[in-house]
Motif scaffolding. Structure first.
Motif, PDB file in Angstrom:
ATOM      1  N   THR A  59       0.828  -1.204   0.000  1.00  0.00           N
ATOM      2  CA  THR A  59       0.000   0.000   0.000  1.00  0.00           C
ATOM      3  C   THR A  59       0.865   1.257   0.000  1.00  0.00           C
ATOM      4  N   VAL A  60       1.928   1.259   0.790  1.00  0.00           N
ATOM      5  CA  VAL A  60       2.853   2.393   0.806  1.00  0.00           C
ATOM      6  C   VAL A  60       3.421   2.624  -0.590  1.00  0.00           C
ATOM      7  N   ILE A  61       3.859   1.560  -1.243  1.00  0.00           N
ATOM      8  CA  ILE A  61       4.440   1.671  -2.580  1.00  0.00           C
ATOM      9  C   ILE A  61       3.410   2.187  -3.580  1.00  0.00           C
ATOM     10  N   ASN A  62       2.205   1.643  -3.543  1.00  0.00           N
ATOM     11  CA  ASN A  62       1.163   2.041  -4.495  1.00  0.00           C
ATOM     12  C   ASN A  62       0.734   3.491  -4.293  1.00  0.00           C
ATOM     13  N   LEU A  63       0.626   3.925  -3.040  1.00  0.00           N
ATOM     14  CA  LEU A  63       0.291   5.322  -2.776  1.00  0.00           C
ATOM     15  C   LEU A  63       1.367   6.247  -3.337  1.00  0.00           C
ATOM     16  N   TYR A  64       2.618   5.882  -3.110  1.00  0.00           N
ATOM     17  CA  TYR A  64       3.718   6.703  -3.605  1.00  0.00           C
ATOM     18  C   TYR A  64       3.681   6.783  -5.134  1.00  0.00           C
ATOM     19  N   ARG A  65       3.523   5.654  -5.777  1.00  0.00           N
ATOM     20  CA  ARG A  65       3.554   5.620  -7.248  1.00  0.00           C
ATOM     21  C   ARG A  65       2.344   6.301  -7.880  1.00  0.00           C
ATOM     22  N   SER A  66       1.261   6.454  -7.112  1.00  0.00           N
ATOM     23  CA  SER A  66       0.079   7.145  -7.633  1.00  0.00           C
ATOM     24  C   SER A  66       0.129   8.640  -7.331  1.00  0.00           C
ATOM     25  N   GLY A  67       1.259   9.102  -6.807  1.00  0.00           N
ATOM     26  CA  GLY A  67       1.436  10.520  -6.543  1.00  0.00           C
ATOM     27  C   GLY A  67       1.039  10.959  -5.151  1.00  0.00           C
ATOM     28  N   LYS A  68       0.581  10.034  -4.308  1.00  0.00           N
ATOM     29  CA  LYS A  68       0.141  10.380  -2.953  1.00  0.00           C
ATOM     30  C   LYS A  68       1.285  10.133  -1.971  1.00  0.00           C
ATOM     31  N   LYS A  69       2.356  10.891  -2.158  1.00  0.00           N
ATOM     32  CA  LYS A  69       3.558  10.677  -1.362  1.00  0.00           C
ATOM     33  C   LYS A  69       3.320  10.949   0.127  1.00  0.00           C
ATOM     34  N   ASN A  70       2.596  12.023   0.425  1.00  0.00           N
ATOM     35  CA  ASN A  70       2.325  12.334   1.830  1.00  0.00           C
ATOM     36  C   ASN A  70       1.536  11.228   2.515  1.00  0.00           C
ATOM     37  N   ASP A  71       0.536  10.693   1.808  1.00  0.00           N
ATOM     38  CA  ASP A  71      -0.269   9.615   2.383  1.00  0.00           C
ATOM     39  C   ASP A  71       0.584   8.381   2.638  1.00  0.00           C
ATOM     40  N   ALA A  72       1.506   8.108   1.715  1.00  0.00           N
ATOM     41  CA  ALA A  72       2.403   6.966   1.894  1.00  0.00           C
ATOM     42  C   ALA A  72       3.267   7.150   3.136  1.00  0.00           C
ATOM     43  N   ALA A  73       3.821   8.344   3.313  1.00  0.00           N
ATOM     44  CA  ALA A  73       4.693   8.606   4.454  1.00  0.00           C
ATOM     45  C   ALA A  73       3.921   8.593   5.766  1.00  0.00           C
ATOM     46  N   LYS A  74       2.685   9.087   5.741  1.00  0.00           N
ATOM     47  CA  LYS A  74       1.903   9.178   6.974  1.00  0.00           C
ATOM     48  C   LYS A  74       1.572   7.803   7.547  1.00  0.00           C
ATOM     49  N   LEU A  75       1.562   6.773   6.714  1.00  0.00           N
ATOM     50  CA  LEU A  75       1.304   5.430   7.244  1.00  0.00           C
ATOM     51  C   LEU A  75       2.386   5.007   8.235  1.00  0.00           C
ATOM     52  N   PHE A  76       3.582   5.578   8.103  1.00  0.00           N
ATOM     53  CA  PHE A  76       4.673   5.265   9.031  1.00  0.00           C
ATOM     54  C   PHE A  76       4.606   6.094  10.304  1.00  0.00           C
ATOM     55  N   THR A  77       3.769   7.118  10.303  1.00  0.00           N
ATOM     56  CA  THR A  77       3.741   8.029  11.449  1.00  0.00           C
ATOM     57  C   THR A  77       2.392   8.062  12.157  1.00  0.00           C
ATOM     58  N   ASN A  78       1.355   7.500  11.551  1.00  0.00           N
ATOM     59  CA  ASN A  78       0.008   7.627  12.109  1.00  0.00           C
ATOM     60  C   ASN A  78      -0.368   6.509  13.074  1.00  0.00           C
ATOM     61  N   PHE A  79       0.534   5.605  13.361  1.00  0.00           N
ATOM     62  CA  PHE A  79       0.248   4.565  14.336  1.00  0.00           C
ATOM     63  C   PHE A  79       0.852   4.971  15.682  1.00  0.00           C
ATOM     64  N   SER A  80       0.266   4.477  16.752  1.00  0.00           N
ATOM     65  CA  SER A  80       0.737   4.814  18.092  1.00  0.00           C
ATOM     66  C   SER A  80       1.395   3.600  18.736  1.00  0.00           C
TER      67      SER A  80
END
Length: 299
Positions: A59-80
């Motif tokens: 999902t991270v890779i697909n978000l990045y490749r679809s131009g949603k770079k911020n969304d891809a990066a936020k998956l690494f930061t939005n968990f607690s």
């Protein structure tokens, strides 16, 4: 008060599948997703857990490749961080500075530019643990356990029933889990210790030390090549790995320089990473870390 879960609930015998968690703090062991391969532990769905981890990184890779770079990066930061897991270093200790969105996007820009790596290779969690700043084994473990927390919570319930450990009568919020697309709240019956949820974790998916690290990659693959080149270019004179590392640090003066240098060398020759993974298999007879040997193998 008993310090460990097995002591508190009088769990004995040879059929214990979970690690003997410290109820007062963390135990210094970590999860290696590769240990899920071909794993069979009663009451734990290793196949679904493995698929969810693959799903997250894909999902991270697909978000990045679809131009949603911020969304891809936020998956690494939005968990607690979930204290119910009880792994890693003390929750009162230093966890690092946290992950920067800009830093993550910069990392993705480099890693995902490697044409020789297909999506399956880019989905290997080891690459992210090895190369991302402030994402060492402690924080990496937090992320992976959160991704598979539903499977761990289900395992906890089934093992608690089998071992006669009391469960809550009502559903309890025990963090979040990955549903294949996003992180969502997880509520389930669970074990409580002083009003705090306790999640049991199969000891066979845990390790004291990863088989892979950026330091090992450099020492076993990159530096021997540099030593050979140095000898050839300097009339047979030799140079130590320590001296080479000191020279590298001059060119990469920032904190975490080994990760930056290792990624740059991987970009220059991606096949070196494949060579490194092959080296791990040769040294350890498998491509993953050594799992804990028993429920009490935590020191």
């Amino acid at each position: 008060m008993p310090k460990y879960v097995n002591t508190k609930y009088n769990i004995t015998g040879g059929d214990i599948n979970h690690v003997n968690a410290d109820l007062d703090g963390d135990i210094k062991v970590f999860i290696d997703p590769a240990l899920l391969d071909n794993l069979h532990v009663n009451n734990f769905d290793a196949i679904t857990a493995k698929n969810k981890i693959n799903s997250f990184f894909t999902t991270v890779i697909n978000l990045y490749r679809s131009g949603k770079k911020n969304d891809a990066a936020k998956l690494f930061t939005n968990f607690s961080e979930n204290n119910a897991f009880g792994l890693g270093y003390s929750h009162g200790g230093r966890k690092g500075k946290g992950l920067s969105i800009d830093m993550l996007i910069g990392f993705f820009d480099k890693l995902y530019s490697i044409e020789q790596f297909d999506t399956e290779e880019l989905s290997n969690p080891a690459l992210y643990q090895m190369y991302i700043h402030d994402f060492d084994k402690d924080r990496f473990t937090d992320l992976i356990l959160t991704i598979i927390s539903k499977e761990l919570a289900d395992f906890t319930v089934l093992e608690a029933i089998r071992l006669n450990i009391p469960l809550t009568k009502k559903l309890v919020n025990i963090g979040s889990f990955w549903d294949g697309q996003n992180f969502n709240p997880l509520t389930q019956k669970c074990i409580l210790n002083n009003s705090h949820p306790v999640v049991l974790i199969p000891y066979r998916i845990l390790t004291k030390k990863y088989a892979y690290s950026i330091e090992n990659f450099l020492r076993n693959i990159i530096l021997p090549i540099k030593q050979s080149n140095y000898k050839e270019q300097n009339n047979g004179n030799t140079i130590t790995k320590r001296a080479l590392l000191n020279e590298i640090h001059k060119d990469y003066p920032n904190r975490g320089y080994l990760k930056d240098y290792g990624l740059d060398k991987t970009l220059e020759n991606p096949l070196l990473m494949r060579q490194y993974l092959s080296f791990i298999k040769t040294i350890n007879t498998s491509a993953h870390s050594i799992p804990l040997a028993s429920t009490d193998d935590i020191n």
